[in-house]
Motif scaffolding. Structure first.
Motif, PDB file in Angstrom:
ATOM      1  N   ARG A 190       0.797  -1.206   0.000  1.00  0.00           N
ATOM      2  CA  ARG A 190       0.000   0.000   0.000  1.00  0.00           C
ATOM      3  C   ARG A 190       0.843   1.275   0.000  1.00  0.00           C
ATOM      4  O   ARG A 190       0.349   2.348   0.286  1.00  0.00           O
ATOM      5  CB  ARG A 190      -0.920   0.002   1.214  1.00  0.00           C
ATOM      6  N   VAL A 191       2.099   1.137  -0.256  1.00  0.00           N
ATOM      7  CA  VAL A 191       2.950   2.325  -0.298  1.00  0.00           C
ATOM      8  C   VAL A 191       2.937   2.918  -1.710  1.00  0.00           C
ATOM      9  O   VAL A 191       3.113   2.213  -2.693  1.00  0.00           O
ATOM     10  CB  VAL A 191       4.389   1.977   0.121  1.00  0.00           C
ATOM     11  N   TYR A 192       2.621   4.168  -1.763  1.00  0.00           N
ATOM     12  CA  TYR A 192       2.614   4.861  -3.047  1.00  0.00           C
ATOM     13  C   TYR A 192       3.799   5.807  -3.098  1.00  0.00           C
ATOM     14  O   TYR A 192       4.013   6.571  -2.152  1.00  0.00           O
ATOM     15  CB  TYR A 192       1.336   5.692  -3.191  1.00  0.00           C
ATOM     16  N   GLN A 193       4.487   5.773  -4.194  1.00  0.00           N
ATOM     17  CA  GLN A 193       5.570   6.738  -4.362  1.00  0.00           C
ATOM     18  C   GLN A 193       4.970   8.016  -4.902  1.00  0.00           C
ATOM     19  O   GLN A 193       4.233   8.005  -5.888  1.00  0.00           O
ATOM     20  CB  GLN A 193       6.596   6.174  -5.327  1.00  0.00           C
ATOM     21  N   MET A 194       5.259   9.123  -4.274  1.00  0.00           N
ATOM     22  CA  MET A 194       4.579  10.345  -4.673  1.00  0.00           C
ATOM     23  C   MET A 194       5.460  11.309  -5.455  1.00  0.00           C
ATOM     24  O   MET A 194       4.958  12.191  -6.140  1.00  0.00           O
ATOM     25  CB  MET A 194       3.996  11.053  -3.451  1.00  0.00           C
TER      26      MET A 194
ATOM     27  N   ALA B 146       3.827   7.664   0.446  1.00  0.00           N
ATOM     28  CA  ALA B 146       2.726   7.602   1.405  1.00  0.00           C
ATOM     29  C   ALA B 146       2.294   6.166   1.614  1.00  0.00           C
ATOM     30  O   ALA B 146       2.219   5.386   0.670  1.00  0.00           O
ATOM     31  CB  ALA B 146       1.546   8.424   0.912  1.00  0.00           C
ATOM     32  N   TYR B 147       2.045   5.864   2.835  1.00  0.00           N
ATOM     33  CA  TYR B 147       1.415   4.588   3.141  1.00  0.00           C
ATOM     34  C   TYR B 147      -0.072   4.877   3.360  1.00  0.00           C
ATOM     35  O   TYR B 147      -0.448   5.692   4.207  1.00  0.00           O
ATOM     36  CB  TYR B 147       2.052   3.987   4.399  1.00  0.00           C
ATOM     37  N   VAL B 148      -0.903   4.277   2.569  1.00  0.00           N
ATOM     38  CA  VAL B 148      -2.337   4.561   2.639  1.00  0.00           C
ATOM     39  C   VAL B 148      -2.998   3.509   3.508  1.00  0.00           C
ATOM     40  O   VAL B 148      -2.971   2.324   3.214  1.00  0.00           O
ATOM     41  CB  VAL B 148      -2.961   4.563   1.240  1.00  0.00           C
TER      42      VAL B 148
END
Lengths: 519, 955
Positions: free
Chosen positions: B717-721, B732-734
């Motif tokens: 669930r980690v998105y690279q921003m 971000a970890y959502v």
């Protein structure tokens, strides 16, 4: 049984007001309430029940208007019956505080509603309140507060008066001094002890308790036991049956009595069983007086409530005990028997006995069998009349107070007549007194003690003086007790129905004062 | 930090609409100069603003100086709310100095002469958590415990309770204090609160108290009794050895005058004892509640409880004896209550009670009024029939007694009810041949009175299938003959037509349907309107026998079943009868009827042309009858019987699954562990404290599930921003938690400079709302920081969170801010979608109701239809409603219905229609149609399917 929140929502999902009773964060509650409206939409509009359950909570709601809902958020284990009860109260509150139930009105009265919601539920548990109580709580109209405000004003006035007087005296003294001219100036001027200091400072401390001499109301243990009334219900037998069944089926039921013995029964239960009668039948008569009279001798309210208890400690007598009463009373007493008592027999022959198919007494248990009530506004019925006559003599007030026992057959023990005193006016000077007196300086009461008042000692008086106004000495309250009942009757005999033989019995009577006030 | 998501919140008030801009100064002035009323208005405004996100911290001092000393009661109460919501600490977590002043004011209020002021102050203190503030107030709180007014005392106890819970050091002797208080107290409310406190804080003491006054429990007020029950539950839950002690109390509370107490006591008694007597007492109590409480909510919830009770086989046995009592709950008018009751009854009925129960249900069926043909009543009747149906199939013994009397319901005005009864008859006659004779006789008798086409069709089927004797067959044939009327149909109709038109012999092939010119008897022309012609025709139809009427109306589905029934009858007759002549006569007659129906179907007497497939069926029957080989006919009969067998067994299996919802009892295996009642420990009975568990669940703090799976899913669930070479790197970890999305954003300063005023600006698209704005931070060179942001979701829609990071580089003079634009975060709706179950009928109803449809064509590389379906089900989280049996088998097409609900209560329906081209190597084609109430749902689900289709292509 936990009620999480109460809210008012509109059909469109707008949260108008919501009050939470347990800790939860904002987004959670908002989310839950938004979900509610969504669930409401998707649900069948024709269904006839008004609760929705989700994975985590239950909503119980009530439509208020075409588009408004009062909704309670509860846990799923919550007791639905309780919740519905609360819901009814909540929606009544809403209609009470909003003239028309519409969005704008609810917004206007949002705070009023929140205050009212707070009264209904405490920490998620329903409080035992009704609409009238809520109204009183919201109005916050307190007698005590009025009294204390009035008192503070009176004191302020008094302090001002004293100040003026002292100033005048001072002025006079100064003038005199001036006349005498420059003689020993410094040592002649004396300020008689702290001008207004005493009055004001002491009032701060005592504002709360003055004038209210009503003792804090805690029900005594004896009363709790007495209110049980006839404890002849078959329930207890059923319980035993039930327990037996369970034991037979392999359940384990510990005996309570042993547990009690082990823990050492607390003083609660001890006091309940303290009245161990010695004779097979023990009769206990208890009467309470409630009396309000005005200072001119008029009777506003006079009421006597009496109960006759039976304690049968002989197993044979549980069903057969009959009590023959002989009444010498000509006054208008209302008598009432316990439903389990044969009423006809009582009315015709003044015999107290259990109905033919009635339940028997419990062994050694105190059982109320007969109640009576006497109410009157006839002054001649006052047991002890008080005549308090304060006469305003300038800066001091002379108070003459006398009592008269009007019912010569009564014997009153330990009579205490408490007269309130004006605050900040020093101690009273008692010039004459029958019996003892004591000053309760904390409550500002003059307590007049009389050990016994009976036919040998029907009148007595006391006289004292103190600065104050005639109104300051009321209300006077009186305490006493007596071992002769007010109602004149005697127990003729106690007979066993089976054998017709007389049974040994003992009797004990007490007359207590609930409230006895001269206003 | 006005209202952070972590802080608990007690009040919500909607925004006031006036758009007037607020100014701290104006508010301040109002507070300083206004009279009480103006102050009240201003305070209300301030609270409104604060609740809706404004900070207004600068006003605190003004409030303290000008409002706090007030004597006005309303103002005092408003202040409580104000201090409830105001942050009491500074950003560093230190107590604000001003609060000391507040605290002093409240110390005075605790000594106020007005008992209500004292009481509400104490209530406010329940919500205060800061030990520093509470400390100076403690002596006053203690003294309030002894105040003369119960209102004050009862709130004082609560204050002591919460203070002890949160900072027990302030009042270490609280339990003793409260126990003492409890022993002296007379007011029921105060007593309850005191007991409540002991219950939560010091069980031992609460127990001691309870033991001391156990005898009086029955005399306590209802609210006190409720807490007593809760205590017993809690204690016994923790310590099973205590159970025996409290059975007595709980049992006596079952007789309490308050139904709430009875309900609660029953719930607790089950956990205390498993013995049949206890269960019986509980069940009796519940049933009494169901029957006596008038509120539907109560009924439904208590019925659920009863159902829960039934889940244990041993309990069920006890309850089985009480089925008859339960039946009286059917008096409630609410369909939901009735349905639940019936379900439960079905579940509990056994061989002994079955006759009685079924008799009751039958009576109920006839008594339910027919006049008011309301939806509810029809639904109820259908439930009753279904219930009887299940009863009959469970206990065939009772069928013979109840079925004959149910025949009247075949004539019910509502065709659904009649069809339900016929289905029951079909099953019974098929499975229990002994019942056959009687039923067939009854059916033949009422045959002529049936008017509804659908009912007739089913009736014909039963008769055709189950007439087994010559006599029956001839009787049925007779009836059919009567109902079809004069043969052949076309000729006789035309004759009638002609007769109706005053012997004018110009018979035309086309019967008038619209506005036509007619030649009247005297030779003049007249125009006849369609209306009168229609009515005259309708009138004519009314006179015709039922079957004929239906045929003339063009109901050829009925014609098909008639033909089927006729051919079956003829074939059976042939196999039974030795008399060749009568056999042939019957066969001939059957063929005549079929052929004249065929003729009618092709004639122009009917308004609508008959579908070819139905005519084909008629042809088939005709050919079957005309074939000289009897074995063909018999083979057909045999096949149909087998098909019915299969259908029925499938149905009954399905019904069993649905009715009980609980696996069969026979799941016990020989090597299962045996539970000895005496040795059972607490855990075996009831796993967790239901009060606490439900509270935790409701407040949303039960994270057990999440923590378990967090380790493996967190990385997914980690998105690279931002890019790796940007001056600031962010990822971000959502974290999705029901209605909240929490973004845990890691920000790394990749430059050698100090970055000042790094601000994360986020915005959302869709049904998302940013609850908490992240605050500004400074980053040292190569430093990193974690920032949290919370987003609230309110419906299922593909939301997007986007934003940028703004910062200054320290030491540079340039005034423009630097900016890094962030990647979008797409919120996956799958987190909100849960598979749900729906009855087929409801599915159809909803399908027509829902407004938004999203139609997608299947575009995939999957070559197998089943695989495709499974793929869609898996990727959308929906549930396939079409039973697997219906999907199995070799076929070139496939159709399935899917259903899902979102946690917001939105529903989504989907239908997949697939076709497999002949060529083996070509992927499947077809359509997926999604329907939902809201556009967002339909669109986002469609997107999801599209994406998952394509994803598969790439694989």
């Amino acid at each position: 049984m936990v009620l999480l929140a109460a809210a008012i929502c509109s059909k469109q999902g707008k949260i108008l007001v919501s009050r939470q009773f347990v800790e939860m964060n904002r987004s959670r509650i908002e989310g839950l309430l938004t979900t509610f409206t969504k669930l409401l939409e998707s649900g069948d509009s024709k269904q006839q029940h008004t609760f929705i359950e989700t994975e985590s909570v239950r909503y119980v709601y009530q439509p208020m208007d075409s588009s408004l809902y009062t909704v309670l958020l509860t846990t799923k284990a919550s007791n639905i019956l309780e919740d519905l009860e609360s819901l009814r109260l909540f929606s009544r509150v809403v209609t009470e505080y909003c003239t028309t139930v519409c969005e704008a009105d609810i917004k206007d009265n949002a705070f009023q509603l929140i205050f009212a919601f707070d009264e209904i539920v405490a920490l998620g548990y329903r409080e035992n309140v009704n609409m009238t109580q809520i109204r009183t709580y919201i109005d916050m109209d307190s007698y005590d507060e009025k009294v204390s405000i009035a008192q503070r004003k009176a004191q302020e006035r008094e302090a001002a008066d004293i100040m003026k007087r002292k100033a005048k005296e001072l002025e006079l003294a100064r003038k005199e001094q001036a006349k005498k001219g420059g003689m020993g100036r410094g040592d002649r001027i004396s300020f008689p002890g702290g001008i207004a200091g005493t009055g004001v400072s002491s009032s701060e401390v005592n504002t709360l308790s003055v004038l209210d001499n009503k003792p804090p109301f805690y029900s005594s243990q004896g009363k709790a036991a007495g209110s049980r009334g006839m404890k002849l219900t078959p329930k207890s037998r059923n319980v035993e049956n039930f327990v037996d069944n369970i034991m037979r089926e392999g359940g384990h039921v510990a005996s309570l009595t042993t547990k009690d013995a082990r823990t050492g029964a607390s003083h609660l239960s001890q006091s309940a069983v303290s009245l161990k009668p010695t004779s097979p039948v023990h009769i206990l008569v208890q009467e309470k007086i409630n009396l309000f009279a005005d200072r001119n001798g008029g009777l506003e309210q006079f009421e006597i409530n009496g109960v006759l208890y039976l304690i049968v400690s002989d197993a044979d007598g549980l069903e057969n005990t009959q009590v023959q009463i002989e009444s010498k009373e000509k006054r208008n007493f209302q008598m009432q028997t316990h439903p389990n008592i044969d009423k006809k027999l009582f009315l015709q022959n003044s015999i107290i006995a259990i109905k033919p198919d009635g339940k028997s007494y419990l062994l050694g248990e105190k059982t109320g069998v007969l109640k009576w009530r006497f109410a009157s506004t006839d002054e001649s019925n006052i047991p002890l009349s008080i005549n308090c006559w304060p006469s305003d003599g300038g800066d001091r007030c002379d108070v003459n107070i006398e009592y008269e026992l009007t019912q010569p057959n009564l014997t009153l023990n330990d009579v205490i007549i408490s007269i309130p005193l004006p605050t900040g006016s020093g101690n009273p000077v008692v010039t004459e007194s029958d019996g003892d007196y004591a000053l309760d300086s904390k409550k500002r009461l003059l307590d007049w003690h009389l050990p016994v008042i009976d036919s040998n000692n029907t009148t007595g008086s006391m006289e004292f003086s103190i600065p104050g106004l005639p109104d300051d000495f009321f209300p006077i309250s009186i305490q006493f007790h007596s071992d002769k009942p007010f109602m004149q009757f005697s127990i003729h005999d106690v007979i066993s129905r089976n054998t017709g033989e007389k049974v040994k019995f003992s009797m004990e009577a007490e007359l207590l004062v609930d409230r006895y006030v001269i206003q | 930090m006005a209202i952070t998501s972590e802080q608990s919140c007690f009040t919500l008030i909607s925004k006031i609409d006036d758009s007037e801009s607020v100014n701290d100064q104006v508010l301040k002035q109002d507070l300083e100069n206004g009279n009480d009323n103006a102050k009240i208005a201003t305070m209300k405004r301030i609270i409104h603003l604060m609740l809706n996100g404004e900070k207004l911290t600068s006003l605190l001092m003004t409030v303290i100086r000008f409002v706090l000393p007030t004597h006005n009661h309303t103002l005092k109460k408003l202040l409580f709310i104000y201090f409830e919501i105001i942050p009491k600490t500074t950003a560093e977590g230190k107590l604000r100095h001003e609060m000391i002043l507040v605290c002093d004011a409240y110390r005075k209020d605790l000594q106020h002469a007005n008992e209500f002021v004292r009481g509400s102050t104490l209530r406010f203190l329940c919500k205060l958590r800061e030990a520093e503030l509470l400390e100076p107030l403690m002596p006053s709180i203690r003294s309030c415990l002894e105040y003369k007014h119960p209102y004050v005392r009862r709130n004082a106890v609560l204050a002591v309770f919460t203070i002890y819970q949160h900072c027990s050091s302030l009042i270490p002797d609280a339990p003793d204090l409260v126990l003492h208080f409890l022993e002296q107290e007379g007011d029921p409310s105060c007593k309850r609160n005191a007991f409540l406190m002991l219950l939560h804080v010091d069980e031992r003491k609460a127990l001691d108290y309870l033991a001391a006054c156990q005898e009086q429990v029955a005399m306590f007020g209802d609210i006190m009794q409720l807490v007593v029950v809760e205590l017993i539950y809690k204690v016994c839950h923790k310590n099973s050895s205590e159970r025996g002690r409290f059975l007595r109390s709980v049992y006596s509370l079952l007789g309490s005058s308050s139904s709430a107490v009875r309900y609660e006591a029953a719930g607790t008694l089950v956990t205390l004892s498993n013995t049949p007597t206890a269960i019986k007492a509980v069940a009796q109590c519940y049933i009494e509640l169901v029957v006596s409480e008038s509120d539907n909510n109560v009924k439904i919830i208590v019925l659920d409880r009863l159902k829960g009770l039934c889940n244990k086989p041993s309990h069920r046995r006890v309850l089985q004896g009480m089925v008859m009592d339960l039946l009286s709950a059917l008096e409630a008018p609410d369909i939901e209550v009735r349905r639940k009751t019936l379900d439960l009854v079905l579940y509990l009925v056994n061989l002994k009670t079955a006759p009685e129960v079924s008799a009751f249900l039958r009576r109920e069926l006839t008594q339910t009024s027919d006049q008011s043909q309301e939806d509810e009543n029809i639904k109820y009747k259908r439930h009753l029939i279904l219930c009887l149906h299940t009863c009959c199939s469970m206990f065939p013994e009772i069928a013979s007694s109840i079925l004959p009397s149910m025949m009247d319901s075949v004539l019910d005005q509502n065709d659904l009810i009649a069809c339900d009864v016929l289905k029951l008859v079909r099953e019974m006659t098929h499975l229990y041949p002994t019942l056959r004779e009687d039923l067939i006789r009854r059916l033949t008798e009422i045959f002529s009175q049936v008017e509804n086409g659908e009912v007739l069709r089913q009736l014909l089927w039963v008769l055709g299938q189950h007439c087994m004797t010559e006599e029956e067959i001839t009787r049925v044939m007779q009836e059919i003959r009567l109902l079809v009327g004069e043969l052949p149909i076309v000729e006789s109709e035309q004759r009638k037509e002609a007769a109706g038109e005053d012997d004018s012999l110009n018979i035309i092939e086309s019967v008038p349907t619209g506005s036509h010119s007619y030649v009247t008897a005297d030779g003049t022309y007249a125009t006849q309107s369609a209306l009168s012609s229609a009515t005259s025709q309708a009138k004519k139809l009314d006179d015709a026998p039922t079957l004929r009427k239906k045929l003339l109306e063009g109901n050829y589905t009925l014609a098909c079943s008639l033909a089927g029934a006729l051919s079956k009858l003829a074939i059976t007759y042939a196999s039974l009868c030795n008399n060749q002549q009568s056999c042939n006569a019957l066969k001939g007659e059957a063929m005549l009827i079929i052929s004249s129906m065929l003729r009618l179907g092709r004639s122009k007497l009917l308004k609508k042309p008959v579908p070819a497939i139905e005519l084909d069926h008629l042809w088939l029957c005709l050919r079957l009858l005309s074939s000289p080989d009897p074995s063909i006919g018999l083979a057909v009969l045999d096949k149909t019987r087998k098909a019915v067998d299969e259908l029925l067994s499938e149905q009954s299996k399905e019904r069993k699954m649905k009715d009980t919802g609980i696996p069969e009892e026979s799941e016990t295996h020989a090597d299962d562990a045996i539970l000895f009642g005496l040795l059972v420990t607490g855990d075996a009975l009831d796993a967790e404290n239901r009060f606490e568990a439900s509270l935790l669940q409701a407040v949303g703090s039960s994270d057990q599930k999440d923590t378990n799976s967090s380790s493996e899913s967190k990385l997914d669930r980690v998105y690279q921003m931002t890019g790796f070479s940007d001056p600031i790197y962010a990822e971000a970890y959502v974290y999705v938690h029901q209605y909240d999305i929490i973004l845990d954003i890691l920000i790394v300063n990749q430059t050698p400079d100090t970055l000042q005023g790094v601000l994360l600006e986020l915005a959302t698209h869709g049904d998302l709302k940013l609850v908490e704005k992240p605050s500004q931070i400074n980053l040292a060179p190569q430093d990193f920081a974690n920032i949290k942001a919370a987003v609230k979701v309110s419906s299922t829609e593909n939301g997007v969170i986007f934003g940028n990071i703004v910062y200054d580089v320290a030491g540079t003079a340039s005034s423009d801010k630097n900016c890094v634009v962030l990647n979008d975060i797409h919120i996956d709706i799958m987190d909100y979608i849960r598979p749900g179950h729906l009855m087929q009928e409801d599915f159809r109803k909803k399908w027509t109701e829902f407004e938004w449809e999203n139609k997608l064509s299947v575009n995939t590389s999957i070559k197998n239809m089943q695989t495709y379906l499974e793929h869609i089900v898996k990727s959308t989280n929906m549930k396939c409603l079409t039973p697997p049996k219906a999907l199995s088998g070799e076929c070139d097409f496939l159709s399935a219905n899917l259903y899902a609900r979102s946690i917001f209560g939105e529903e989504a329906l989907a239908n997949i229609s697939l076709k497999k081209p002949q060529d083996k190597d070509v992927s499947v084609t077809g359509h997926v149609r999604i329907r939902a109430k809201s556009q967002g749902m339909a669109l986002s689900l469609g997107d999801k399917i599209n994406i998952s289709q394509k994803k598969d292509i790439s694989v």
